[in-house]
Enzyme design. Sequence first.
Site, PDB file in Angstrom:
ATOM      1  CD  GLU A  72      41.814  49.408  44.338  1.00 48.24           C
ATOM      2  OE1 GLU A  72      42.112  48.195  44.290  1.00 48.24           O
ATOM      3  OE2 GLU A  72      41.693  50.122  43.337  1.00 48.24           O
ATOM      4  CE  LYS A  96      43.223  45.255  41.246  1.00 48.14           C
ATOM      5  NZ  LYS A  96      42.930  46.470  42.002  1.00 48.14           N
ATOM      6  CG  ASP A 133      36.084  29.311  46.534  1.00 44.02           C
ATOM      7  OD1 ASP A 133      37.015  30.106  46.307  1.00 44.02           O
ATOM      8  OD2 ASP A 133      36.223  28.076  46.511  1.00 44.02           O
ATOM      9  CG  HIS A 164      42.916  55.869  43.441  1.00 47.78           C
ATOM     10  ND1 HIS A 164      42.055  54.949  42.912  1.00 47.78           N
ATOM     11  CD2 HIS A 164      43.773  55.173  44.224  1.00 47.78           C
ATOM     12  CE1 HIS A 164      42.386  53.757  43.327  1.00 47.78           C
ATOM     13  NE2 HIS A 164      43.424  53.865  44.135  1.00 47.78           N
TER      14      HIS A 164
HETATM   15  C1  MEV Z   1      42.394  49.586  40.025  1.00 49.64           C
HETATM   16  O1  MEV Z   1      42.161  48.780  41.139  1.00 49.64           O
HETATM   17  C2  MEV Z   1      41.593  49.092  38.832  1.00 49.64           C
HETATM   18  C3  MEV Z   1      41.872  49.814  37.534  1.00 49.64           C
HETATM   19  O2  MEV Z   1      43.273  49.747  37.224  1.00 49.64           O
HETATM   20  C4  MEV Z   1      41.059  49.138  36.463  1.00 49.64           C
HETATM   21  C5  MEV Z   1      41.359  49.620  35.067  1.00 49.64           C
HETATM   22  O3  MEV Z   1      42.485  50.065  34.793  1.00 49.64           O
HETATM   23  O4  MEV Z   1      40.432  49.513  34.230  1.00 49.64           O
HETATM   24  C6  MEV Z   1      41.524  51.275  37.625  1.00 49.64           C
END
Ligand code: MEV
Length: 430
Positions: free
Chosen positions: A88, A266, A282, A380
């Site tokens: 990413e 995430k 792992d 991004h």
């Molecule tokens: C993207 O990989 C991760 C985000 O969505 C985390 C978040 O929203 O805090 C930007």
Amino acid sequence: MTTTKKIRREKEKKFYEMNLAQRLNHLKEVTKVSQHDIEILRNPSSFTFVNANRMVENAIGVFSLPLGIATNFVINKKKYLVPMAIEEPSVIAAASKAAKIAKNNGGFIAECNESLMIGQVQIVSLPISLNTARMRLNTHKKEILRIANSKSKSVVAKNFQVRELDDKSHNNIGKMLLLELFVDTKDAMGANTINTMCESISSRIEELTGGKVVLKILSNYATKRLVKCRAIFSKNDIGGEGVVENILYAYSLAYSDVYRAVTHNKGVMNGIDAVALATGQDFRAIEAAAHAYAARSGIYRSMTRWYKTRKGDLAGELELPLAVGIVGGAASVHPLAKVGLKILGVKAAKELAMVLSAVGLAQNMAAIRALASEGIQKGHMRLHARNIATMVGSEGSQIDIVAKKISDENDVTVRRAKEILFSLKHKRIK
Ligand code: MEV
């Protein structure tokens, strides 16, 4: 420009401004990597089909990911260059940026428990009362631990507890006993040894209790292997009081709502997984434990905690279980994972866990800061523009030119990138 000036300028270059050769040279200068390691990094087929075929079944090839370096990390006063394997865009840049801001306040402070893991042995169909079975197991504790410990020279089963458990499924199994071994895995993640230890004691457990042993397996919920990390980010470095306030709103949402908590977490795991992959850990085990810990109150919440300091700066904390190793597993056999560990220069599994937690915290801070201010799409898309430029066939310096133009124009599309590349090739670009 004189040669001395040129050398000085080269030395002052930021990591992201360097070309590949300069980056690798820099790694050689400031980390423990050797020329041989550099060759491993340079050669995309360092991890061969033969390696792959030894590791998994039915191998048909090798799957590669980009490997980058997050800079600016200072953890417990020690500087780190952090290898991250991730597909990413913007994750590595974001971690480096957050680490730089944290560095202005002394960096990350982290601490970690002993490497104590839990191995579970499930005992069912007991012909005696659970209490009597438990007493028999405890009376033979020394013997059981001796059997387990005969399976390893380095990893140590230190103790066990016997726990009664009600069946909560719908199959009317009734009550069962769990013998939980506490194993100090030291610098290993320890899964294999723990499983072997659990299997080794099962027949003695059956003899002692008359019950049937079913599962004998480690628990990936490594709650005795917690790592904690915290850092302070000055309000002036992150965009002022308004941004701090918005970050606290963002945190409040992640703490209070599972739909946001999952996305928030995430972001934390973007950092943790990328370092875990680059160092041969792992990552599925890490993920499973981290999410279970995030739900330890019974409700799935934000893994991180954010608040305002008395000076109005932003403080962040992350606590999670992290079962990682620097010996054994892929960390010992994957050539790139071995180089990853050398780049980091960690001397113990605990130190690796602390690095992972700092990267997770940095990653989360970078994401919520962007979300709470300009949004994440601007940065991004700027980075994604390079992918688009490459996709349409740009090469060498064309990649930067096409990427910059589509991103400046706010038109990060294949169509526009093609037009610009066409103009560039025919020298019609302004
Ligand atoms: C993207 O990989 C991760 C985000 O969505 C985390 C978040 O929203 O805090 C930007």
